[in-house]
Design a protein around this motif. Structure first.
Motif, PDB file in Angstrom:
ATOM      1  N   THR A  68       0.943  -1.249  -0.075  1.00 44.94           N
ATOM      2  CA  THR A  68       0.134   0.025   0.075  1.00 44.94           C
ATOM      3  C   THR A  68       0.897   1.163   0.086  1.00 44.94           C
ATOM      4  OG1 THR A  68      -1.776  -1.115   1.079  1.00 44.94           O
ATOM      5  CG2 THR A  68      -1.716   1.221   1.203  1.00 44.94           C
ATOM      6  N   SER A  85       1.417   4.166  -3.163  1.00 42.89           N
ATOM      7  CA  SER A  85       1.187   5.515  -2.800  1.00 42.89           C
ATOM      8  C   SER A  85       2.454   6.464  -3.186  1.00 42.89           C
ATOM      9  CB  SER A  85       0.806   5.672  -1.247  1.00 42.89           C
ATOM     10  OG  SER A  85       0.742   7.090  -1.020  1.00 42.89           O
ATOM     11  N   LYS A 115       2.560   9.238  -6.064  1.00 41.10           N
ATOM     12  CA  LYS A 115       3.175  10.537  -5.832  1.00 41.10           C
ATOM     13  C   LYS A 115       4.448  11.027  -6.728  1.00 41.10           C
ATOM     14  CE  LYS A 115       0.599  10.853  -1.601  1.00 41.10           C
ATOM     15  NZ  LYS A 115       0.705  10.822  -0.078  1.00 41.10           N
ATOM     16  N   SER A 119      -5.464   2.596  -2.694  1.00 35.47           N
ATOM     17  CA  SER A 119      -4.435   3.242  -2.992  1.00 35.47           C
ATOM     18  C   SER A 119      -4.208   3.451  -4.549  1.00 35.47           C
ATOM     19  CB  SER A 119      -3.138   2.444  -2.440  1.00 35.47           C
ATOM     20  OG  SER A 119      -3.137   2.436  -1.167  1.00 35.47           O
ATOM     21  N   SER A 179      -6.683   6.093  -5.775  1.00 37.49           N
ATOM     22  CA  SER A 179      -6.304   7.252  -5.540  1.00 37.49           C
ATOM     23  C   SER A 179      -4.979   7.744  -6.383  1.00 37.49           C
ATOM     24  CB  SER A 179      -5.693   7.459  -4.074  1.00 37.49           C
ATOM     25  OG  SER A 179      -6.661   7.230  -3.348  1.00 37.49           O
ATOM     26  N   GLY A 180      -4.081   6.959  -6.577  1.00 37.82           N
ATOM     27  CA  GLY A 180      -2.996   7.024  -7.225  1.00 37.82           C
ATOM     28  C   GLY A 180      -3.184   7.505  -8.900  1.00 37.82           C
TER      29      GLY A 180
END
Length: 288
Positions: free
Chosen positions: A237, A241, A245, A269, A272-273
């Motif tokens: 995880t 992330s 980023k 994750s 969101s990525g």
């Protein structure tokens, strides 16, 4: 009960405990600490019945039993009960041991009662507990949570022999307070001292990588691979992330595919990525 508990057969411990009750077996100083421990591990809220049995059996004055109750209430989140049991220890003329204090400190952090943590530190110092391998990480963590890294580091530096939990606590404190350079210096020192990192180490250090670029992140990822932790959900995880980023969506996706049993954290994750990198279609593909 000892053997079952040591091998993780927690449901069986409770079964044996219940059978003992049915047969009228007598309890001793070792019965209730094991029962409270398995209740903590199972997240069982049936501890109330066990606590009542402690009172009725006359073991409420035993510091090991009290410590088990403090640990349970702390892990389950009954914070009022934690402090009530802790007060009871003092009222009965008992001296809280290292495990009691180590269980209490995380509660102080969660409630923001850092002044209570300072008092516990003073009590531990007076009792000569500051070499305990369970209490020291808890003290480092509470000072880290409160942003007082200088005292956390003083506690860390006072120990000549440090286990991986103590190193993890200090690394996590630095990362949590965005002192990423200090985190990496300590991580490097840890490896130089031949202390083997574990899952918690990587969960603590990987989030700092985004501040140092992809080369640093890849180096830490290589350490993860060498030690065989790449399929651990918590490590995967934070790696997903980190790569997201850093703008490396392909690496993040590759890691997610290699995790055999994905939970909601992994899915969140990777989604969101994609969103972070404005890959809108791919993010919706995971939701469909």
């Amino acid at each position: 009960m000892t053997s079952l508990c040591d091998h993780g057969f927690y449901e069986d411990v409770l079964y044996v405990y219940k059978r003992c009750q049915l047969y009228g077996c007598l309890y001793d100083n070792y019965t209730f600490p094991f029962v409270t421990k398995v209740c903590s591990c199972l997240g069982s809220v049936k501890i109330g019945g066990v606590h009542c049995k402690v009172w009725r059996s006359g073991f409420v004055g035993n510091v090991f039993v009290q410590t088990g109750l403090v640990d349970f209430y702390a892990k389950i989140g009954f914070y009022d009960e934690v402090f009530e049991v802790f007060k009871e220890i003092g009222l009965r003329g008992l001296k809280a041991n290292e495990s009691t204090l180590a269980s209490l400190l995380p509660v102080c952090s969660r409630l923001g009662k850092f002044h209570v943590g300072v008092s516990i530190h003073g009590f531990a110092l007076k009792c000569g507990y500051l070499l305990d391998e369970y209490l020291v990480p808890a003290l480092i963590s509470i000072y880290g949570d409160g942003g007082n890294l200088s005292i956390a580091r003083d506690i860390f530096d006072c120990l000549s022999q440090k286990n991986v939990t103590i190193w993890n606590a200090m690394i996590s404190a630095y990362t949590q307070n965005h002192k990423f350079e200090d985190s990496f210096l300590l991580f490097r020192q840890m490896l130089q001292n031949d202390v083997q990192p574990n899952v918690v180490t990587f969960v603590s250090i990987v989030p700092a990588c985004k501040s140092f670029g992809s080369t640093c992140g890849e180096a830490v990822h290589a350490c993860v691979l060498v030690r065989g932790y790449e399929n651990q959900v918590s490590v995967a995880t934070v790696l997903i992330s980190m790569y997201s980023k850093l703008g490396n969506v392909d690496s993040a996706k590759f890691i997610s595919h290699r995790v055999p049993h994905k939970n909601v954290l992994i899915w969140n994750s990777i989604i969101s990525g994609y969103i972070y990198n404005k890959c809108w279609e791919e993010s919706f593909g995971y939701l469909s």
